[in-house]
Write an enzyme that holds these catalytic residues in place. Structure first.
Site, PDB file in Angstrom:
ATOM      1  N   ASP A 276      -0.639 -26.962   3.458  1.00  0.00           N
ATOM      2  CA  ASP A 276      -1.991 -27.213   2.955  1.00  0.00           C
ATOM      3  C   ASP A 276      -2.648 -25.916   2.481  1.00  0.00           C
ATOM      4  O   ASP A 276      -3.358 -25.902   1.470  1.00  0.00           O
ATOM      5  CB  ASP A 276      -2.841 -27.878   4.033  1.00  0.00           C
TER       6      ASP A 276
ATOM      7  N   ASP B 175      -8.066 -27.928  -0.554  1.00  0.00           N
ATOM      8  CA  ASP B 175      -7.069 -29.000  -0.629  1.00  0.00           C
ATOM      9  C   ASP B 175      -7.460 -30.065   0.386  1.00  0.00           C
ATOM     10  O   ASP B 175      -7.603 -29.771   1.571  1.00  0.00           O
ATOM     11  CB  ASP B 175      -5.668 -28.459  -0.329  1.00  0.00           C
TER      12      ASP B 175
ATOM     13  N   CYS C 289       9.347 -21.587   0.265  1.00  0.00           N
ATOM     14  CA  CYS C 289       9.784 -21.504  -1.122  1.00  0.00           C
ATOM     15  C   CYS C 289      11.300 -21.373  -1.197  1.00  0.00           C
ATOM     16  O   CYS C 289      11.889 -20.498  -0.552  1.00  0.00           O
ATOM     17  CB  CYS C 289       9.112 -20.331  -1.821  1.00  0.00           C
TER      18      CYS C 289
ATOM     19  N   GLU D 257      -9.320 -29.728  -5.393  1.00  0.00           N
ATOM     20  CA  GLU D 257      -8.207 -30.455  -5.985  1.00  0.00           C
ATOM     21  C   GLU D 257      -8.750 -31.766  -6.551  1.00  0.00           C
ATOM     22  O   GLU D 257      -9.423 -32.526  -5.852  1.00  0.00           O
ATOM     23  CB  GLU D 257      -7.146 -30.739  -4.917  1.00  0.00           C
TER      24      GLU D 257
END
Length: 284
Positions: A236, A59, A226, A143
């Protein structure tokens, strides 16, 4: 080194940075920022596949140049605070000097030398990092970013001037200073056929533990928690884990979590998608 017929620089000595002369048919001699450089055109041999079956997700960001799915973070070297102050000093002196004067040219040359130093550090870092990735992992997933569009100018036109131009220009410089494109390019050169691009949408909002997608799970630039299962980690690293698993792109079907379970999404910008729980990184 001889240059053949015509004008040239004659015989020169140079520092060889490799153990032996490369098997090259052509070379280029250039003069940049007060230094001579010689470059040999060589097609490098692909790095052998390590054969471990490991998959790594990467990422890319501005605060952290490359966050890996195994928890490591890699940062491209930048100019020091002292070097940035020197650039500003020489730019101010150049602005005060007379137009087309030798003093102005000297100050701009000093600025160019410092910026070339930053570019050389970035290239060196990309070479070493891409070599490490090619030697360590069987499959490398990035990504997928459209860097050209991300760094486009916001200046606009006379009829329709852009907004927040200074802020956008600063962001563009910060993105380009990370060497995102060069790192991806050199990794592909050293590991041909072993580099993949994963669509960027929702990689930073998806929980890598349970698969829920919710914009509220991204608490800050560095924190991910979450809202469904309570899993927490560095934001990240969470995105890099999703990239490693190939979890990117628009969710299908798009759903939101309701009181009685999953329901179809409305026009709200935060969406969740139930996904099977997986553990670890799959081997391919």
């Amino acid at each position: 080194m001889g240059t053949g017929q015509g004008t040239g620089c004659g015989w020169v000595r140079f520092r060889l940075t490799r153990s032996e002369l490369p098997d090259a048919k052509t070379f280029r001699v250039t003069f940049r920022n007060g230094q001579w450089h010689i470059a040999f055109a060589v097609v490098p041999e692909p790095t052998p596949v390590p054969g471990t079956g490991e998959v790594i997700g990467i990422d890319r960001g501005v605060t952290i140049t490359a966050a890996l799915s195994d928890g490591r973070t890699l940062n491209c070297p930048q100019l020091t605070v002292k070097e940035r102050a020197q650039i500003r000093k020489h730019q101010r002196r150049a602005a005060r000097a007379k137009k087309d004067s030798p003093e102005k040219a000297v100050e701009y040359a000093k600025v160019a030398k410092l910026k070339a130093r930053e570019a050389n550090r970035r290239k060196d870092w990309c070479e070493k990092t891409s070599a490490m990735l090619a030697r360590s992992y069987d499959l490398i997933r990035f990504e997928k970013l459209n860097i050209k569009n991300m760094t486009s100018s916001a200046r606009g036109t006379v009829e329709q001037p852009g907004k927040n131009v200074a802020q956008k220009s600063g962001l563009n410089r910060a993105i380009l200073a990370q060497g995102w494109g060069l790192l991806r390019q050199r990794t592909e050169h050293k590991a041909p056929g072993r580099v993949q691009d994963v669509p960027a949408p929702y990689t930073s909002l998806r929980c890598s533990a349970c698969g829920w997608i919710d914009k509220n799970s991204r608490k800050s630039q560095a924190e991910f928690a979450c809202s469904s299962c309570g899993f927490t980690c560095n934001a990240d690293e969470n995105a890099a884990t999703n990239v490693a698993a190939g979890q990117g792109g628009l969710p299908h079907p798009r759903r939101t979590a309701g009181a009685g379970g999953a329901t179809m999404a409305t026009g709200r910008s935060s969406a969740r998608e139930p996904q099977p729980i997986w553990v670890g990184i799959p081997f391919f």
